[in-house]
Every structure is written in C-alpha cells, then in structure tokens.
Design a protein around this motif. Structure first.
Motif, PDB file in Angstrom:
ATOM      1  N   ALA A 107       2.446   6.757  -6.651  1.00  0.00           N
ATOM      2  CA  ALA A 107       1.461   7.746  -7.138  1.00  0.00           C
ATOM      3  C   ALA A 107       1.970   9.159  -6.901  1.00  0.00           C
ATOM      4  O   ALA A 107       1.825  10.046  -7.766  1.00  0.00           O
ATOM      5  N   ALA A 108       2.576   9.369  -5.730  1.00  0.00           N
ATOM      6  CA  ALA A 108       3.099  10.704  -5.406  1.00  0.00           C
ATOM      7  C   ALA A 108       4.215  11.091  -6.386  1.00  0.00           C
ATOM      8  O   ALA A 108       4.245  12.212  -6.896  1.00  0.00           O
ATOM      9  N   LYS A 133       2.522   1.831  -3.228  1.00  0.00           N
ATOM     10  CA  LYS A 133       1.574   2.377  -4.221  1.00  0.00           C
ATOM     11  C   LYS A 133       1.412   3.875  -4.041  1.00  0.00           C
ATOM     12  O   LYS A 133       1.377   4.637  -5.015  1.00  0.00           O
ATOM     13  N   ILE A 134       1.326   4.285  -2.750  1.00  0.00           N
ATOM     14  CA  ILE A 134       1.149   5.714  -2.451  1.00  0.00           C
ATOM     15  C   ILE A 134       2.376   6.491  -2.922  1.00  0.00           C
ATOM     16  O   ILE A 134       2.279   7.548  -3.543  1.00  0.00           O
ATOM     17  N   SER A 145       2.795  11.956  -9.740  1.00  0.00           N
ATOM     18  CA  SER A 145       2.190  13.303  -9.725  1.00  0.00           C
ATOM     19  C   SER A 145       3.259  14.379  -9.765  1.00  0.00           C
ATOM     20  O   SER A 145       3.103  15.394 -10.456  1.00  0.00           O
ATOM     21  N   LYS A 157       0.838  -1.196   0.000  1.00  0.00           N
ATOM     22  CA  LYS A 157       0.000   0.000   0.000  1.00  0.00           C
ATOM     23  C   LYS A 157       0.879   1.255   0.000  1.00  0.00           C
ATOM     24  O   LYS A 157       0.656   2.183  -0.781  1.00  0.00           O
TER      25      LYS A 157
END
Lengths: 203, 297
Positions: free
Chosen positions: A10-11, A6-7, A14, A3
């Motif tokens: 994603a960060a 994944k975060i 971005s 998890k």
C-alpha cells in the motif's frame, strides 16, 4: 508477514501515485510556462559567473588577424619603456580597478599586430605613467603580448583636452600606439587634460 | 459507480496537492517578499549596510590616488546611520512608493570641509580652472555615493509596481487555497464515506505528493542554479538575495520532508487500521458461521 507485506504494498502504491502527481504537475508547469522558464534560464546564465570562461585560450595572430580575443579585465601583455624604467601589465578594458592596477587597453581600439590604432591609458601615479612626459622622440616602446612581441618608436607627444577624441583617432590604415595619462601630472582632483605619446610600429 | 468514485477521489487528491502548493506560494509571498520588516531583518542578518559601506569606501578609494589629495581625505565622508537612513528610504520607495531621499548633501558638506581645509593648509592659490576641476571632482565623489546606494531609481520604481501587483494578486487569492483544501478534502471524505480509511489514504497520498514536489523542486533548483556564483548588481545585494533564497529553499526542504513523513505515516496507519478491521470482521464471521449453518438447515 502477510499483514506487513500488505502495508508495504500500500505504501509503495501511494508513493507511485504521489510521484505520478508530481510528474503531472511538472509537465503542466513546463508546458504552460515554457517561455517563462526559458527566459529565467537565460537571465540566470547572464548573472552567473562562469568560472570556466576565465581566459585560458591564448589569442593567435595570423596575417594581421587576431583570433581568440582577450576577455574584459584579463592581462594579455606587458608594456615596457626602458628609457623611463617603465614595466607595467596591460589589461584589456578600462575601469577604475584596471587603471589602479596597470595599463588599460581601450576596447574601442585595435590590438598590437592588427595594423590599426592601439590606445593605452594609465593613471599619472608615480608607479604607473607619471614619467611618461619625460620620454623623447626615438625612444623605444615594447609591448610583450601573449601572442607576440611588438616594438614601437615614439614619434611625438601632445597635451590635449580630455574631450579631444580626434587627437586619439581610431583607424585601421596604419598601426600606431597612443599612450595617454592625466595632465598635469601633479594635479589635484579631476584633470581635464591628457598627455599623449604617439608611436609607430617598428617590428 | 465505485469506479467513478475512485476516479473523482483521485482527481480531488491531485487538486488538493495543487491547493497546498498555491497556499505555500501565497504564504511565501505574503510573509517574505511583501513584508518590509522581514526584509529589514534579513538585511541586518546579512550585514547589508556594512557591505554597502565597504563598497562605497572602496569606490572612493579608487579616486583617492588620482586626486592628488592626501590619504584620508576621502575617508569618513559618511556614517553608518546615514547608510541605514538611505537604505530605509529605498525600501520605503519599493514598498510604499515614496520618493527616494539620500544623504548626498551631507557627504558633499563633509567633502567640501576636508578639501577646503587641505587647500588652506597648503596655502594653495587656485586658478578658476583649478577650482572648476575640484568642483567636478566633488560631484564625481557624491555621484559615486549616490550610485552605490541608489543603483537605479527607475528600477526601484518598477520594483514598487511589481510589489503592488503581487500584493493585489495575493489579496485576491486570499483564503481561496484554504477553501480549496477544505472543499476537496471534504469531497474525498464524502465520496469515501463508507470507507473512511480509503479517504485517509487519499488525503495522505496528497500530502505525500506535496512533500515530494517540494523536495524535488528544491533539488532541481540547487542543482541547476549556481547560487554561490550569482552576481546581482553589487555584492551587497547579491549576498542579501542569496541569503533569502537559501533560507526559503531550506524551509521548503524541511516542509517537504515533514509532509512526506506525515503522508507516509498516514498511508501506513490507514493500511494498518484496514488490516485490523479486516481481521476483526474475519473473526466475527468465524463466530457467526456455525449459527448460519444451523439456521440454513
């Protein structure tokens, strides 16, 4: 753990996308405003005091040609007149600050050693050129510059109107030093006359 | 279709960043450059009037020695309130287009009084030429006063034209940046209506990008412009302008940092919520799976 990974992924994604947006905007600005950016750059250069430009390069004189001229406001010589006990710094350029500090070298005239007219000006203060009228023909005038020492001999003096610029001619045929100050010496307020000393080069 | 939605969302995010930029720039112009009260406040903060006073007195002092007049003759020719009034007159010229009106007459009157008193006290008999020289000197001093405050009448008139232009552009822009932010924000949400967390991610990325843009711009300006060595006409104007520029850069830097933080938090929050949702969906799937097998049989 997955998890969190994944975060983090994603960060990072971005951040990369955000950075690409920034690059795209900067590229557009540079492309569209190229001329404006160049103009702003130029103006900024003009209004920024360049500390590296302080006179560090000494002028050199060779065969009557001076290279590496002093910059405006820099001291490049000392004026000595032994008979009246004068020893004053000579600055290139003339403004109130320079005139209150010593002798101003008229930027329109030549430098010692160049073979033309050299024009120096100074206030008629007791600390500067108040005793200039006490000089006599034959008195020595020495200019010790940072590229050589030059000796002149006084050949005459005159009282002229401040507007009589022909009496202080700028020419390149003969090396002549002209030093002037306000006249009369003890004037109140604005002086409309000048006391000028003329001197020829000896060595 | 999904791919098209993603591309349009990305483009909308990009335009959102631009809209935020336009909004900030317009706000900067309106609240700082076009606000006379703000400029007056900044002048007080940077001791602008006191610096001008010092500059004027310093320029008078340069004439003091050569004038032959006693020390102090050129002191106290003007007051702080005169300087404030004159600076205010120039600000009114720049912002309202009014004529500049300076206190040079008052300076001249004071100078006349001091010089005449000195001449009388010394019982001086002046020739016509002497009197003319004194008048010229007085005019030079008064001109010094005027030139130190009103550096360039034409310049201030030109500045007024620029201010008016900025005002009209700012009025024309008006609420457009807000509308753009709203429209493209709504478009992103609409395009991702079946996955609002993705919409949140796009908007957060825009905010993050805007923050990065501000921070990088401030860094570039600080690195390329030697603010502490700028000279703009006089020291008083230089210090005043540099103070405003530094304040604006600091503000931009703070806004940039805040936007980067909010953007990152938004992205992390969206991803976290997405992860939680996926977990919940997986759980429900596991619960329903045995019943599906039974139904299939």
């Amino acid at each position: 753990m997955t998890k969190i990974m994944k975060i983090i992924k994603a960060a990072i994604k971005s951040i990369i996308v955000a950075f690409l947006f920034v690059v795209a905007i900067c590229a557009c600005v540079i492309f569209i405003g190229k001329e404006e950016i160049a103009m702003v750059s130029y103006v900024l250069q003009l209004i920024t005091v360049q500390e590296d430009n302080v006179q560090k390069i000494i002028p050199t004189l060779e065969d009557g040609v001076l290279t590496n001229y002093p910059t405006f406001g820099t001291k490049y010589a000392t004026l000595k007149i032994p008979t009246i006990g004068l020893e004053q710094p000579v600055y290139y350029g003339a403004n109130n600050t320079i005139l209150n500090s010593g002798i101003a070298h008229d930027e329109k005239s030549y430098f010692p050693g160049e073979g033309g007219s050299i024009i120096y000006a100074g206030h008629n203060f007791s600390t500067i050129l108040a005793n200039l009228p006490k000089m006599n023909e034959g008195d020595a005038i020495i200019v010790e510059s940072n590229y050589g020492t030059f000796e002149y001999v006084m050949v005459g003096s005159k009282i002229i109107k401040e507007t009589d610029v022909e009496q202080v001619p700028i020419q390149k045929e003969k090396e002549m030093l002209m030093i002037y100050t306000c006249w009369p010496i003890n004037n109140i307020s604005h002086a409309t006359e000048r006391f000028v000393v003329y001197a020829n080069l000896v060595k | 279709m999904n791919f098209l939605k993603r591309v349009v969302s990305l483009i909308s995010s990009f335009i959102l960043v631009l809209s935020l930029g336009i909004m900030l720039a317009n706000n900067l112009v309106k609240t700082k450059l076009l606000d006379k009260d703000y400029i007056e406040e900044k002048m007080k903060e940077s001791e602008f009037h006191e610096q001008i006073s010092r500059e004027i007195q310093s320029s008078f002092d340069e004439y003091s020695l050569q004038s032959g007049l006693p020390e102090g003759t050129l002191d106290d020719l003007f007051t702080d309130s005169m300087i404030e009034r004159d600076v205010s007159s120039i600000l009114n010229c720049v912002y309202d287009g009014t004529q500049i009106s300076l206190s040079d007459k008052a300076v001249r009157e004071k100078l006349d009084e001091k010089i005449n008193n000195y001449i009388e006290s010394q019982n001086m008999l002046l020739t016509a030429e002497g009197k003319a020289n004194i008048e010229t000197f007085k005019e030079i001093i008064v001109e010094e006063y005027k030139n130190n405050i009103n550096i360039s009448s034409k310049g201030y008139v030109k500045l007024h034209e620029i201010v008016m232009k900025f005002k009209s552009v700012s009025d024309e822009i008006g609420l457009l940046p807000w509308m753009l932010v709203f429209v493209f924000g709504a478009l992103i949400i609409w395009l991702n209506s079946n996955n609002l967390l993705r919409a949140m991610k796009h908007i957060s990325t825009s905010i993050l990008s805007f923050g990065m843009l501000l921070k990088i711009s401030v860094m570039i300006i600080i690195k390329t412009v030697d603010l502490d060595n700028l000279i703009l006409m006089t020291m008083s104007i230089t210090n005043f302008v540099i103070n405003i520029v530094k304040e604006v850069l600091l503000e931009f830097s703070d806004i940039g940092m805040f936007c980067m933080f909010c953007g990152l938090v938004g992205v992390i929050a969206a991803e976290t919520l997405k992860g939680n949702l996926e977990e919940q969906v997986e759980k429900k799937e596991k619960e329903v799976k045995p019943y599906r097998r039974k139904l299939k049989r």
